[in-house]
Each structure stands twice: as structure tokens, then as C-alpha cells.
Motif scaffolding. Structure first.
Motif, PDB file in Angstrom:
ATOM      1  N   ARG A 197      35.640  28.181  34.283  1.00 12.34           N
ATOM      2  CA  ARG A 197      36.922  28.476  34.933  1.00 12.34           C
ATOM      3  C   ARG A 197      37.724  29.364  33.998  1.00 12.34           C
ATOM      4  N   VAL A 198      38.048  30.570  34.456  1.00 10.90           N
ATOM      5  CA  VAL A 198      38.778  31.498  33.601  1.00 10.90           C
ATOM      6  C   VAL A 198      39.675  32.381  34.468  1.00 10.90           C
ATOM      7  N   SER A 199      40.829  32.714  33.956  1.00 10.28           N
ATOM      8  CA  SER A 199      41.742  33.578  34.703  1.00 10.28           C
ATOM      9  C   SER A 199      41.311  35.029  34.592  1.00 10.28           C
ATOM     10  N   VAL A 200      41.738  35.815  35.549  1.00  7.58           N
ATOM     11  CA  VAL A 200      41.429  37.243  35.531  1.00  7.58           C
ATOM     12  C   VAL A 200      42.006  37.884  34.273  1.00  7.58           C
ATOM     13  N   ALA A 201      43.209  37.478  33.893  1.00 11.07           N
ATOM     14  CA  ALA A 201      43.856  38.049  32.713  1.00 11.07           C
ATOM     15  C   ALA A 201      43.068  37.734  31.451  1.00 11.07           C
ATOM     16  N   ASP A 202      42.589  36.492  31.329  1.00 11.05           N
ATOM     17  CA  ASP A 202      41.815  36.130  30.142  1.00 11.05           C
ATOM     18  C   ASP A 202      40.487  36.876  30.095  1.00 11.05           C
ATOM     19  N   ALA A 203      39.828  37.014  31.251  1.00  6.78           N
ATOM     20  CA  ALA A 203      38.570  37.758  31.292  1.00  6.78           C
ATOM     21  C   ALA A 203      38.788  39.215  30.919  1.00  6.78           C
ATOM     22  N   ALA A 204      39.872  39.802  31.407  1.00 10.97           N
ATOM     23  CA  ALA A 204      40.176  41.196  31.072  1.00 10.97           C
ATOM     24  C   ALA A 204      40.444  41.356  29.582  1.00 10.97           C
ATOM     25  N   ALA A 205      41.167  40.390  28.999  1.00  7.99           N
ATOM     26  CA  ALA A 205      41.436  40.453  27.559  1.00  7.99           C
ATOM     27  C   ALA A 205      40.154  40.295  26.756  1.00  7.99           C
ATOM     28  N   HIS A 206      39.242  39.438  27.231  1.00  5.96           N
ATOM     29  CA  HIS A 206      37.988  39.212  26.512  1.00  5.96           C
ATOM     30  C   HIS A 206      37.150  40.485  26.465  1.00  5.96           C
ATOM     31  N   PHE A 207      37.089  41.235  27.568  1.00  8.76           N
ATOM     32  CA  PHE A 207      36.270  42.437  27.623  1.00  8.76           C
ATOM     33  C   PHE A 207      37.056  43.712  27.325  1.00  8.76           C
ATOM     34  N   ALA A 208      38.371  43.563  27.020  1.00 10.53           N
ATOM     35  CA  ALA A 208      39.232  44.694  26.676  1.00 10.53           C
ATOM     36  C   ALA A 208      39.252  45.746  27.788  1.00 10.53           C
ATOM     37  N   VAL A 209      39.417  45.280  29.024  1.00 12.18           N
ATOM     38  CA  VAL A 209      39.504  46.179  30.175  1.00 12.18           C
ATOM     39  C   VAL A 209      40.719  45.806  30.999  1.00 12.18           C
ATOM     40  N   GLU A 210      41.048  46.632  31.981  1.00  9.67           N
ATOM     41  CA  GLU A 210      42.157  46.341  32.881  1.00  9.67           C
ATOM     42  C   GLU A 210      41.753  45.239  33.864  1.00  9.67           C
ATOM     43  N   PRO A 211      42.718  44.387  34.292  1.00  4.08           N
ATOM     44  CA  PRO A 211      42.407  43.315  35.260  1.00  4.08           C
ATOM     45  C   PRO A 211      41.768  43.824  36.545  1.00  4.08           C
ATOM     46  N   ASP A 212      42.149  45.055  36.975  1.00  3.19           N
ATOM     47  CA  ASP A 212      41.575  45.583  38.215  1.00  3.19           C
ATOM     48  C   ASP A 212      40.068  45.776  38.102  1.00  3.19           C
ATOM     49  N   LEU A 213      39.567  46.090  36.900  1.00  6.43           N
ATOM     50  CA  LEU A 213      38.123  46.223  36.721  1.00  6.43           C
ATOM     51  C   LEU A 213      37.433  44.878  36.850  1.00  6.43           C
ATOM     52  N   ILE A 214      38.067  43.821  36.378  1.00  5.86           N
ATOM     53  CA  ILE A 214      37.508  42.483  36.537  1.00  5.86           C
ATOM     54  C   ILE A 214      37.473  42.114  38.019  1.00  5.86           C
ATOM     55  N   ARG A 215      38.545  42.392  38.729  1.00  3.22           N
ATOM     56  CA  ARG A 215      38.587  42.063  40.164  1.00  3.22           C
ATOM     57  C   ARG A 215      37.523  42.847  40.928  1.00  3.22           C
ATOM     58  N   GLU A 216      37.329  44.099  40.557  1.00  2.00           N
ATOM     59  CA  GLU A 216      36.295  44.911  41.214  1.00  2.00           C
ATOM     60  C   GLU A 216      34.916  44.327  40.967  1.00  2.00           C
ATOM     61  N   ALA A 217      34.674  43.889  39.728  1.00  2.00           N
ATOM     62  CA  ALA A 217      33.381  43.302  39.399  1.00  2.00           C
ATOM     63  C   ALA A 217      33.174  41.973  40.123  1.00  2.00           C
ATOM     64  N   VAL A 218      34.220  41.157  40.239  1.00  2.00           N
ATOM     65  CA  VAL A 218      34.118  39.877  40.945  1.00  2.00           C
ATOM     66  C   VAL A 218      33.779  40.099  42.415  1.00  2.00           C
ATOM     67  N   SER A 219      34.386  41.115  43.002  1.00  2.00           N
ATOM     68  CA  SER A 219      34.085  41.427  44.407  1.00  2.00           C
ATOM     69  C   SER A 219      32.625  41.819  44.577  1.00  2.00           C
TER      70      SER A 219
END
Length: 331
Positions: A27-49
Motif C-alpha cells: 500500500r503506497v500513495s502516488v506521491a510516495d511512489a513518485a518521490a521514490h522513483f524521482a518522477v512526476e505523480p502524473d507518470l505514476i498514474r499513467e503507469a498504474v493505468s
């Protein structure tokens, strides 16, 4: 990195890294995942989709409900939190067996006991991952800290490292190979761990040469503020652990040819060897017969001492004394 700067291969790399990360975090937030990979949150959301529409087709060669990854959409849409609720094909990959995982965990426990490995949290995390990822529960093993690691305390190693980095001399009392205790002043050059023993390599002002010291024979170690007089560029530190001395004793041995590399530190360059079938005979140099006993005990059943007679007798008496202790224990 913004979505505009991401190339196709970058997105694929992110996707491949994101899936195991999400499974490990659970369980991880989009913001934490983005910080972990040093990318913008929108890239995480795109990957999740993209993850949500990825999978492996079933026997019908068509995607059914259970053939795709799935996430907790309520948590994702309402709280911006990613939770993978169904995974595909990941569990089909080969896993460590319970025995393999137990062996790796035992090795990590040994590393955690060494003074130089102070990142215990990272090792504990890796052991937990091995436990979860094994095909079955690994056997419970406990690796005790070795005597050499205990004696070579973090304080002693810290003192030596500080002296090496600060280029200052150290002083200590040393029990040499012949059982004599001497005061030494040393310009430390490096410390290293070989098997279960720790060693200091440095310029010894008593011997006026580079010498190797076992840390478990050092007492009263103390740093000084005196600068070293010999640097690594000024002297030659032998590549082998044990130095050749004119006072060394020569001993003839016989052992299996396959075991010859185990004696590499004792064999002088150009030493002659005689091979018979799968056996090899050679002459090595040791500083004293006590060291020979340690060498033979470290390779049980492999080494036969051929000569000189004094060496054979000393090793035979030492082995008999050890066997007698077992007989007394059984009685």
C-alpha cells in the motif's frame, strides 16, 4: 522528470520497476511512489493505468477477468493510494527453495555480525524479502558472531580506519607467531578480512618493513597524532597475505591437486610441484609449526605432512591430543 521528457524506453523501465515495488510495499500513495522513483505523480498514474490493463491471456487466448492485474479502485480514486489486489504471472516465476533461502539468510546473518557492516536495517529488509519470496518457509537458523569478529570490535576497526584516513601512526602490543609479545609502532596502510580473520597491513617501525598483523593478536591499540612516514605509494604491499621470510620453515606436503589453490598464499613463486595421479607434492614455507597446525586443521583430511620429521611429529602429537579430548568427553 516530467512526462514530456520521458521516452518510451524510460516508461517501460519505470513500469518494470514499479510493479515489484508496489507488490513489496503493498500500500503506497502516488506521491510516495513518485518521490521514490524521482518522477512526476502524473507518470505514476499513467503507469498504474497501464498496469490495470496488463496481463496474460488464458487458455482461450483472450483476456478474462482473472487474466489482468487489478487494483483497489476505491483507494486509488478516493485516497490516491495504490493497492494491487490481483497479480498475474508474477507467482509463476521461479522462487528460491526453502533451503536456498535459509542458506542466503544465514549468510546475511553472518555479514550483519561483522563490524564493518553497520547498515543492519538494509540487511534485515533483504532477509525479510527472502523469507516472503521463498517457495516455503525457510528453516530457522541462527549464526553466532565469530570469535574473530567479536575480538576485532567495531571500536578497533574504527580506530584503524581513522588512522588510515588521517594518515597517522598507531601503537599496540602484538603477540607474534612465536608467542612473543612486542610493542609495535605501525604506519597503517589497509585492513582486510580473510575468511574469519581480520588483518592490518602496514609499515612496522620495529621490523623496518611491511608486515601483516592479525587483529585478534593485537592488544592496547591506540591511535596517535604522529603522521605516518610510509605511504601506500612508497612501499610495496604484497598481493599475498603471508610474506616470505628468511627465517621461515620449509615443510613438504601432499594433497589433492584440486586443493592446491587453497594454499596459494603459502606457495612461493616458482616453487616446484610433483604430481602423481590426482595428488600433488610441494614444499611450502611457514613461520612456525604452530601455523602449520592451523593450516592442517583448516583443511581436514586433505593435507599429509611428509617432512621434515619434526613437523610430522608435531602435527601428529597435536592431532592425537585433540582426539584424546573427544575420548575423555565420551567417557
Amino acid at each position: 522528470m516530467s512526462p514530456q521528457q520521458f521516452r518510451a524506453q524510460d516508461k517501460l523501465a519505470l513500469l518494470l520497476a514499479l510493479v515489484p515495488y508496489l507488490l513489496d510495499q503493498r500500500r503506497v500513495s502516488v506521491a510516495d511512489a513518485a518521490a521514490h522513483f524521482a518522477v512526476e505523480p502524473d507518470l505514476i498514474r499513467e503507469a498504474v493505468s497501464l498496469i490495470a490493463v496488463s496481463g496474460v491471456p488464458g487458455e482461450t487466448k483472450q483476456y478474462q477477468h482473472g487474466d489482468l492485474f487489478d487494483i483497489d479502485w476505491d483507494a486509488y480514486l478516493d485516497r490516491d493510494t495504490i493497492v494491487v489486489t490481483h497479480q498475474v504471472a508474477i507467482d509463476d516465476t521461479p522462487r528460491f527453495s526453502a533451503r536456498e533461502a535459509a542458506a542466503l539468510i544465514a549468510g546475511l546473518q553472518y555479514l550483519a555480525a561483522l563490524p564493518e557492516h553497520d547498515n543492519r536495517e538494509a540487511i534485515a529488509t533483504l532477509m525479510a524479502k527472502l523469507t516472503r519470496g521463498a517457495s516455503a518457509a525457510p528453516s530457522q537458523l541462527a549464526v553466532a558472531e565469530t570469535a574473530s569478529a567479536a575480538e576485532a570490535s567495531a571500536e578497533e576497526i574504527g580506530t584503524l580506519r581513522a588512522a588510515i584516513s588521517g594518515e597517522t601512526q598507531v601503537e599496540f602490543e602484538y603477540l607474534n607467531a612465536r608467542g612473543q609479545r612486542e610493542s609495535r609502532v605501525v604506519d597503517p596502510l589497509r585492513i582486510e578480512s580473510i575468511d574469519q580473520d581480520w588483518y592490518l597491513r602496514g609499515w612496522c617501525h620495529l621490523r623496518h618493513a611491511v608486515r601483516t598483523f592479525r587483529l585478534d593478536r593485537i592488544t592496547g591499540l591506540r591511535g596517535t597524532e604522529r603522521p605516518i612516514t610510509r605511504h601506500g605509494d612508497d612501499v610495496v604491499v604484497p598481493s599475498t597475505l603471508f610474506d616470505v621470510s628468511a627465517d621461515d620453515l620449509r615443510v613438504q606436503l601432499e594433497l589433492p591437486s584440486a586443493a592446491l589453490p587453497l594454499l596459494a598464499d603459502y606457495v612461493t613463486p616458482g616453487a616446484r610441484t610433483t604430481r602423481t595421479d590426482d595428488k600433488v607434492r610441494l614444499t611450502i614455507r611457514v613461520p612456525h609449526y604452530h601455523g602449520l597446525k592451523r593450516l592442517v586443521s583448516g583443511l581436514p583430511g586433505l593435507i599429509t605432512v611428509l617432512g621434515p620429521p619434526e613437523a610430522r611429529q608435531i602435527v601428529a602429537d597435536w592431532a592425537a591430543a585433540g582426539a584424546a579430548q573427544y575420548a575423555e568427553s565420551d567417557a
